[in-house]
Write a protein that holds these residues in place. Structure first.
Motif, mmCIF file in Angstrom:
data_model
loop_
_atom_site.group_PDB
_atom_site.id
_atom_site.type_symbol
_atom_site.label_atom_id
_atom_site.label_comp_id
_atom_site.label_asym_id
_atom_site.label_seq_id
_atom_site.Cartn_x
_atom_site.Cartn_y
_atom_site.Cartn_z
ATOM 1 N N LEU A 1 0.826 -1.206 0.000
ATOM 2 C CA LEU A 1 0.000 0.000 0.000
ATOM 3 C C LEU A 1 0.865 1.262 0.000
ATOM 4 O O LEU A 1 0.571 2.235 -0.707
ATOM 5 C CB LEU A 1 -0.928 0.006 1.212
ATOM 6 N N LEU A 2 1.946 1.246 0.794
ATOM 7 C CA LEU A 2 2.814 2.421 0.871
ATOM 8 C C LEU A 2 3.551 2.668 -0.446
ATOM 9 O O LEU A 2 3.919 3.808 -0.744
ATOM 10 C CB LEU A 2 3.827 2.246 2.003
ATOM 11 N N ASN A 3 3.757 1.626 -1.215
ATOM 12 C CA ASN A 3 4.445 1.782 -2.494
ATOM 13 C C ASN A 3 3.494 2.044 -3.654
ATOM 14 O O ASN A 3 3.934 2.443 -4.736
ATOM 15 C CB ASN A 3 5.275 0.537 -2.799
ATOM 16 N N MET A 4 2.195 1.797 -3.447
ATOM 17 C CA MET A 4 1.247 1.933 -4.550
ATOM 18 C C MET A 4 1.048 3.377 -4.986
ATOM 19 O O MET A 4 0.944 3.662 -6.184
ATOM 20 C CB MET A 4 -0.107 1.308 -4.174
ATOM 21 N N VAL A 5 1.027 4.308 -4.022
ATOM 22 C CA VAL A 5 0.790 5.713 -4.389
ATOM 23 C C VAL A 5 1.927 6.244 -5.267
ATOM 24 O O VAL A 5 1.671 6.811 -6.342
ATOM 25 C CB VAL A 5 0.579 6.584 -3.136
ATOM 26 N N PRO A 6 3.218 6.073 -4.868
ATOM 27 C CA PRO A 6 4.289 6.499 -5.781
ATOM 28 C C PRO A 6 4.251 5.764 -7.119
ATOM 29 O O PRO A 6 4.596 6.339 -8.155
ATOM 30 C CB PRO A 6 5.562 6.153 -5.001
ATOM 31 N N TYR A 7 3.820 4.496 -7.090
ATOM 32 C CA TYR A 7 3.738 3.736 -8.338
ATOM 33 C C TYR A 7 2.722 4.379 -9.287
ATOM 34 O O TYR A 7 3.007 4.575 -10.476
ATOM 35 C CB TYR A 7 3.337 2.288 -8.056
ATOM 36 N N PHE A 8 1.542 4.706 -8.773
ATOM 37 C CA PHE A 8 0.518 5.310 -9.636
ATOM 38 C C PHE A 8 0.913 6.721 -10.069
ATOM 39 O O PHE A 8 0.544 7.162 -11.156
ATOM 40 C CB PHE A 8 -0.833 5.333 -8.921
ATOM 41 N N GLN A 9 1.686 7.428 -9.230
ATOM 42 C CA GLN A 9 2.172 8.741 -9.645
ATOM 43 C C GLN A 9 3.173 8.614 -10.795
ATOM 44 O O GLN A 9 3.197 9.461 -11.699
ATOM 45 C CB GLN A 9 2.832 9.453 -8.464
ATOM 46 N N ALA A 10 3.991 7.569 -10.759
ATOM 47 C CA ALA A 10 4.975 7.355 -11.822
ATOM 48 C C ALA A 10 4.347 6.776 -13.084
ATOM 49 O O ALA A 10 4.958 6.823 -14.151
ATOM 50 C CB ALA A 10 6.086 6.433 -11.325
ATOM 51 N N ASN A 11 3.113 6.237 -12.961
ATOM 52 C CA ASN A 11 2.433 5.620 -14.106
ATOM 53 C C ASN A 11 1.013 6.162 -14.234
ATOM 54 O O ASN A 11 0.034 5.443 -14.014
ATOM 55 C CB ASN A 11 2.393 4.098 -13.944
ATOM 56 N N PRO A 12 0.886 7.451 -14.555
ATOM 57 C CA PRO A 12 -0.453 8.046 -14.639
ATOM 58 C C PRO A 12 -1.290 7.413 -15.746
ATOM 59 O O PRO A 12 -0.773 7.004 -16.789
ATOM 60 C CB PRO A 12 -0.161 9.524 -14.937
ATOM 61 N N ARG A 13 -2.564 7.309 -15.469
ATOM 62 C CA ARG A 13 -3.535 6.777 -16.431
ATOM 63 C C ARG A 13 -3.257 5.320 -16.797
ATOM 64 O O ARG A 13 -3.621 4.862 -17.885
ATOM 65 C CB ARG A 13 -3.565 7.630 -17.714
ATOM 66 N N ILE A 14 -2.638 4.573 -15.897
ATOM 67 C CA ILE A 14 -2.405 3.162 -16.169
ATOM 68 C C ILE A 14 -3.707 2.399 -15.952
ATOM 69 O O ILE A 14 -4.551 2.799 -15.138
ATOM 70 C CB ILE A 14 -1.286 2.599 -15.253
#
Length: 323
Positions: A11-24
Motif C-alpha cells: 500500500l505504501l508503495n502503490m501511491v508512488p507507483y501510480f504517480q509514476a504511471n499516470p492513467r495506467i
C-alpha cells in the motif's frame, strides 16, 4: 491470507507507483504489482480512506478513475517509494545479476543499469557490518541478435520467424511462431510459442534458435492457449519418436542439459540410466560413438548392435591404415 505487514508495504508503495504511471489501466497495474484484479480494487478502496490526521476530504489520498484508468490526484505526502534495507538490496541485486545472465528474460543493458542504480542508492545502507552493498561497474553480457529479437517479440507480442536446430532430429528448420512467454526450465531459457506449422504449442530452447526475425504482425496464439498454464511436459520429447535407454558416465552428464533425455535412476558407480528420444538410428549411432565408453546403449538391442558394428568397422579401418 496475506500478512498485514506485506500488504502495508504494498500500500505504501502503490501511491508512488501510480504517480509514476499516470492513467495506467487496472489490468496493467495488477500485473505490475503482482496482485489479482480483486486485490487491487480492495487496496485502492483501502488507500482512498487513508490520509493525514483529521481525515477531511482535502487530507485523504485521492484518485481519479476514468474508464479503466487510474490516476493519483492527491498523495497526502506519500510521494516516494520505501527505501530498501541492506538485505533487501543484496537479494534484489543477486536476483538481477542472475536474470541478466539468462538469455531472453530481461534486457541485459537495462538489468545492468538497474543493478548500478540499486547498488548506488543502497550504498549508504550497505556499509554496515553485515551484507555490504557497493556499486560495481559491470559490463552487460553480450546478447545475441536472435535472443534480442525473441525477447522483444515476447514483450511487444509480435510474431516471429525463427531458424531452429532440433538436436533429436539433427535438422535445422525455419518456422513462423506466435510467442506466448519465456520459461526457465532446468537453468535454461525456452520460448513457449504457438507453432503455425505444427498447429500446437512448442518449446524452443534459446541457444538452439540460430536466427530470429521479428515480423510486422501481432502474435495470435489461440485464446485457450494463452489462458492455459505452461505445459513443461513438452520438454519430455516427442512420444512419436523412437527412444533408447542409455547408461551415461559422470564425465558425460552434461548431455542432460543439451539433449532430450529423461533420467531414470543413478547407479552405484555414479553413472545414470536415462531414456533419450532420437529421429534416426544413423544420427544416434554417430552420437554414441562420439562419446566412446562414456555412453552405452542398453536398449533397444538393434541400436546397441549397430553401435558395436560401427565401432568395430572404425577400429578395423584404423588398424588397416596404421599398418
Amino acid at each position: 491470507m496475506t500478512p498485514v505487514s506485506t500488504r502495508l508495504v504494498r500500500l505504501l508503495n502503490m501511491v508512488p507507483y501510480f504517480q509514476a504511471n499516470p492513467r495506467i489501466t487496472r489490468a496493467e497495474a495488477a500485473a505490475d504489482l503482482g496482485v489479482s484484479a480483486k486485490q487491487l480494487e480492495e487496496d485502492l478502496n483501502q488507500l482512498w480512506m487513508c490520509g493525514l490526521p483529521g481525515y477531511f476530504p482535502g487530507d485523504l489520498i485521492d484518485f481519479e478513475f476514468s474508464g479503466d484508468t487510474i490516476e493519483v490526484t492527491f498523495s497526502a505526502g506519500i510521494d516516494r517509494p520505501l527505501k530498501l534495507t541492506s538485505p533487501e538490496a543484496t537479494g534484489l541485486l543477486v536476483a538481477l545479476r542472475a536474470l541478466a545472465d539468462i538469455p531472453g528474460v530481461v534486457d541485459p543493458q537495462a538489468a545492468r543499469s538497474a543493478i548500478a542504480k540499486i547498488a548506488a542508492a543502497a550504498g549508504t545502507v550497505g556499509h554496515e557490518a553485515s551484507g555490504s552493498v557497493a556499486a560495481v561497474d559491470e559490463p552487460a553480457p553480450i546478447e545475441s541478435r536472435a535472443a534480442a529479437a525473441v525477447r522483444t517479440a515476447v514483450q511487444y507480442k509480435h510474431a516471429l520467424s525463427i531458424d531452429y536446430y532440433s538436436a533429436s532430429h539433427d535438422t535445422l528448420t525455419s518456422r513462423i511462431v506466435d510467442p506466448i512467454r519465456v520459461l526457465l526450465i532446468g537453468g535454461q531459457s525456452y520460448l513457449e510459442a504457438w507453432s503455425r506449422e505444427a498447429e500446437g504449442v512448442r518449446l524452443f530452447r534459446f541457444d538452439r534458435i540460430v536466427d530470429a526475425t521479428e515480423l510486422g504482425e501481432p502474435a495470435a496464439p489461440p485464446e485457450p492457449v494463452l489462458q492455459a498454464p505452461p505445459d513443461t511436459s513438452l520438454f519430455d520429447g516427442d512420444p512419436a519418436l523412437p527412444s533408447a535407454k542409455v547408461r551415461v558416465a559422470p564425465s558425460a552428464s552434461w548431455m542432460f542439459e543439451y539433449y532430450p533425455m529423461r533420467e531414470l535412476h543413478e547407479l552405484p558407480d555414479g553413472s545414470c540410466e536415462a531414456v533419450m528420444t532420437y529421429a534416426s538410428e544413423d544420427w544416434m549411432t554417430r552420437l554414441v560413438l562420439g562419446f566412446g565408453s562414456a555412453v552405452q546403449v542398453v536398449e533397444p538391442q538393434s541400436l546397441a548392435q549397430r553401435v558395436r558394428d560401427a565401432a568395430a568397422a572404425a577400429l578395423e579401418s584404423y588398424q588397416a591404415v596404421s599398418s
